[in-house]
Design a protein around this motif. Structure first.
Motif, PDB file in Angstrom:
ATOM      1  N   SER A  48       0.563  -1.150  -0.017  1.00 13.81           N
ATOM      2  CA  SER A  48      -0.377  -0.320  -0.192  1.00 13.81           C
ATOM      3  C   SER A  48       0.991   1.170   0.001  1.00 13.81           C
ATOM      4  O   SER A  48       0.146   2.181  -0.912  1.00 13.81           O
ATOM      5  N   ARG A  49       1.931   1.065   0.792  1.00 15.60           N
ATOM      6  CA  ARG A  49       2.388   2.626   1.129  1.00 15.60           C
ATOM      7  C   ARG A  49       3.489   3.428  -0.250  1.00 15.60           C
ATOM      8  O   ARG A  49       3.268   3.983  -1.317  1.00 15.60           O
ATOM      9  N   PRO A  50       4.137   2.215  -0.875  1.00 10.55           N
ATOM     10  CA  PRO A  50       4.790   2.619  -2.410  1.00 10.55           C
ATOM     11  C   PRO A  50       4.353   2.142  -3.426  1.00 10.55           C
ATOM     12  O   PRO A  50       4.362   3.384  -4.270  1.00 10.55           O
ATOM     13  N   ALA A  51       2.337   1.786  -2.752  1.00 10.01           N
ATOM     14  CA  ALA A  51       1.590   2.229  -4.217  1.00 10.01           C
ATOM     15  C   ALA A  51       1.087   3.913  -4.366  1.00 10.01           C
ATOM     16  O   ALA A  51       0.610   4.462  -5.233  1.00 10.01           O
ATOM     17  N   ARG A  52       0.808   4.533  -3.199  1.00  9.48           N
ATOM     18  CA  ARG A  52       0.678   5.593  -3.184  1.00  9.48           C
ATOM     19  C   ARG A  52       1.418   6.360  -3.339  1.00  9.48           C
ATOM     20  O   ARG A  52       2.949   7.294  -2.753  1.00  9.48           O
ATOM     21  N   LEU A  72       7.233  15.503  14.614  1.00  8.95           N
ATOM     22  CA  LEU A  72       7.458  15.561  12.924  1.00  8.95           C
ATOM     23  C   LEU A  72       8.978  16.196  12.648  1.00  8.95           C
ATOM     24  O   LEU A  72       9.465  15.317  11.584  1.00  8.95           O
ATOM     25  N   ILE A  73       8.652  17.595  12.431  1.00  7.91           N
ATOM     26  CA  ILE A  73       9.742  18.129  11.701  1.00  7.91           C
ATOM     27  C   ILE A  73      11.328  17.564  12.083  1.00  7.91           C
ATOM     28  O   ILE A  73      12.217  17.376  10.850  1.00  7.91           O
ATOM     29  N   GLU A  74      11.625  17.341  12.843  1.00  8.63           N
ATOM     30  CA  GLU A  74      12.438  16.889  13.485  1.00  8.63           C
ATOM     31  C   GLU A  74      13.046  15.451  12.631  1.00  8.63           C
ATOM     32  O   GLU A  74      13.578  15.272  12.279  1.00  8.63           O
ATOM     33  N   THR A  75      12.140  15.000  13.400  1.00  7.38           N
ATOM     34  CA  THR A  75      12.158  13.250  12.213  1.00  7.38           C
ATOM     35  C   THR A  75      12.311  13.627  11.476  1.00  7.38           C
ATOM     36  O   THR A  75      12.919  12.609  10.409  1.00  7.38           O
ATOM     37  N   THR A  76      11.403  13.827  10.441  1.00  6.86           N
ATOM     38  CA  THR A  76      11.562  14.007   8.898  1.00  6.86           C
ATOM     39  C   THR A  76      13.443  14.260   8.794  1.00  6.86           C
ATOM     40  O   THR A  76      13.768  13.981   7.559  1.00  6.86           O
ATOM     41  N   ARG A  77      13.928  15.859   9.101  1.00 12.52           N
ATOM     42  CA  ARG A  77      14.386  16.299   8.994  1.00 12.52           C
ATOM     43  C   ARG A  77      16.186  15.266   9.237  1.00 12.52           C
ATOM     44  O   ARG A  77      16.645  14.953   8.577  1.00 12.52           O
ATOM     45  N   HIS A  78      15.802  14.782  10.003  1.00 11.08           N
ATOM     46  CA  HIS A  78      16.762  13.378  10.243  1.00 11.08           C
ATOM     47  C   HIS A  78      17.469  12.370   9.833  1.00 11.08           C
ATOM     48  O   HIS A  78      17.868  11.926   8.952  1.00 11.08           O
ATOM     49  N   GLN A 108      12.799   4.927  -1.014  1.00  9.69           N
ATOM     50  CA  GLN A 108      12.194   5.318  -1.613  1.00  9.69           C
ATOM     51  C   GLN A 108      11.236   6.204  -1.019  1.00  9.69           C
ATOM     52  O   GLN A 108      11.114   7.060  -1.728  1.00  9.69           O
ATOM     53  N   HIS A 109      10.787   6.006  -0.110  1.00  5.40           N
ATOM     54  CA  HIS A 109       9.302   7.050   0.425  1.00  5.40           C
ATOM     55  C   HIS A 109      10.599   8.210   1.228  1.00  5.40           C
ATOM     56  O   HIS A 109       9.674   9.233   1.239  1.00  5.40           O
ATOM     57  N   VAL A 131       6.317   9.140   7.008  1.00  7.31           N
ATOM     58  CA  VAL A 131       7.402   8.970   8.074  1.00  7.31           C
ATOM     59  C   VAL A 131       7.369   7.522   9.217  1.00  7.31           C
ATOM     60  O   VAL A 131       8.041   6.948   8.923  1.00  7.31           O
ATOM     61  N   ASP A 132       5.796   7.183  10.036  1.00  2.00           N
ATOM     62  CA  ASP A 132       5.390   6.704  10.036  1.00  2.00           C
ATOM     63  C   ASP A 132       5.955   5.261   9.497  1.00  2.00           C
ATOM     64  O   ASP A 132       6.715   4.062   9.766  1.00  2.00           O
ATOM     65  N   GLY A 133       5.588   4.994   8.221  1.00  3.18           N
ATOM     66  CA  GLY A 133       5.761   3.916   7.622  1.00  3.18           C
ATOM     67  C   GLY A 133       7.510   3.644   6.811  1.00  3.18           C
ATOM     68  O   GLY A 133       7.961   2.570   7.055  1.00  3.18           O
ATOM     69  N   ILE A 134       8.200   4.543   7.174  1.00  2.00           N
ATOM     70  CA  ILE A 134       9.533   4.804   6.817  1.00  2.00           C
ATOM     71  C   ILE A 134      10.077   4.137   7.722  1.00  2.00           C
ATOM     72  O   ILE A 134      11.062   2.637   8.131  1.00  2.00           O
ATOM     73  N   GLN A 135       9.584   4.673   9.296  1.00  2.00           N
ATOM     74  CA  GLN A 135      10.561   3.961  10.618  1.00  2.00           C
ATOM     75  C   GLN A 135      10.116   2.319  10.378  1.00  2.00           C
ATOM     76  O   GLN A 135      10.647   1.354  11.050  1.00  2.00           O
TER      77      GLN A 135
END
Length: 326
Positions: free
Chosen positions: A7-11, A37-43, A120-121, A135-139
């Motif tokens: 589901s995540r790659p297709a979105r 969320l911003i800090e996690t995204t930056r990391h 990829q994400h 971000v949740d999907g990547i983690q």
């Protein structure tokens, strides 16, 4: 499970949705999302997720392909023979069953596919518009890939134990070699390409054995010196002083003798000796690696300080008592 994986790659990314405003106008909007969320995204944006590539990872049904490999592992026999029978302290290290060829193919492929998908994400992250779901999907993918890595490592620890047993002549040396061999084993799991057709044990043995041999070469002289100079425990120091006219109650105990000798050391020397031999109320003795990590020193430096401290104690005991042997 496979539908959830796909589901995540297709979105599509948010900026590709037809209802989203043009990129130019959106760039003028303020950053949205919580500070966490911003800090996690930056990391995540600052790192690159390494993986072993495979042509099938670009397939739209790659998740289903990976899970189909699991069906090939059900009837394969396992080799559960213990690698170090009779050595109690390594029983837990070799409790996991060895992986079959089919299981290796499945777990290595899945681990790298999860890291591929996370990468990829990660490339689609936009700090101006943090996406909690992405971000949740990547983690989640990174966490699952790490669990698989740990499972592969545990299944191959018997290989490290077997190598250490062949190269060592004492339990202490064997423990150190197992510690030295585990790091290249973990790295080998991350670098191994299962689709080349080789067994992982062949690949990992080379890396682990070379690391162990390098350690033995560096520490051979120190190990030989330690075997001659170190006693099993400082608390076993014999008190051989004559007691011709002294009352039995006036004789110093072994613990008192140890404390008196230890007081001659510097704070760092005392800390290392106490940790190495389980003194000063410590529940058990520690390895050189554990002490080195706690004190932010190299293992070789810890070993040198320990040996020098023991020699210092020996000289002090001889000078003061004449007949105390360390």
């Amino acid at each position: 499970m496979s539908e959830q994986i796909c589901s995540r790659p297709a979105r599509k990314p948010d900026h590709q949705n037809s209802t989203s405003p043009p990129r130019r106008s959106r760039s003028r909007q303020p950053i949205r999302g919580s500070a966490k969320l911003i800090e996690t995204t930056r990391h995540l944006m600052e790192r690159t997720i390494e993986f072993i590539p495979h042509p099938n990872f670009d397939r739209s049904d790659c998740a289903e392909y990976v899970e189909s490999l699991l069906n090939e592992t059900s009837d394969a026999p396992h080799d559960d023979a213990p690698a170090t029978a009779g050595i109690a302290f390594v029983t837990g290290l070799v409790s996991a069953a060895r992986l079959t060829v089919q299981e290796e193919r499945y777990w290595f492929t899945k681990m790298n596919f999860l890291k591929f998908r996370a990468e990829q994400h990660r490339r689609l992250l936009d700090l101006r518009h943090p996406d909690q779901q992405r971000v949740d999907g990547i983690q989640a993918d990174l966490w699952e890939s790490q669990q698989i890595r740990n499972r592969i490592v545990q299944a191959n620890l018997r290989l490290i134990v077997a190598l250490a047993k062949k190269l060592s002549h004492s339990l202490e040396t064997m423990s150190e070699l197992i510690s030295e061999g585990t790091t290249p084993l973990i790295r080998a799991v991350e670098l191994f390409d299962v689709h080349l057709g080789n067994r992982f044990s062949t690949y990992a043995t080379w890396a682990a054995r070379n690391q162990m041999l390098r350690w033995l070469k560096r520490n051979r002289s120190a190990l030989e010196g330690a075997s001659r100079k170190e006693s099993p425990s400082l608390e076993s120091l014999p008190d051989k002083r004559p007691i011709a006219d002294a009352a039995e109650s006036e004789r110093p105990t072994s613990a008192e003798t140890v404390n008196r000798l230890m007081s001659t050391l510097s704070e760092r020397e005392r800390t290392i000796v106490a940790a190495r031999f389980g003194l000063d109320g410590q529940p058990h003795s520690q390895s050189l690696a554990e002490i080195a990590k706690q004190m932010d020193l190299s293992k070789e430096r810890v070993r040198q300080i320990a040996l020098a401290s023991l020699e210092k104690l020996r000289e002090y005991a001889v000078n003061q008592e004449g007949d105390i042997v360390i």
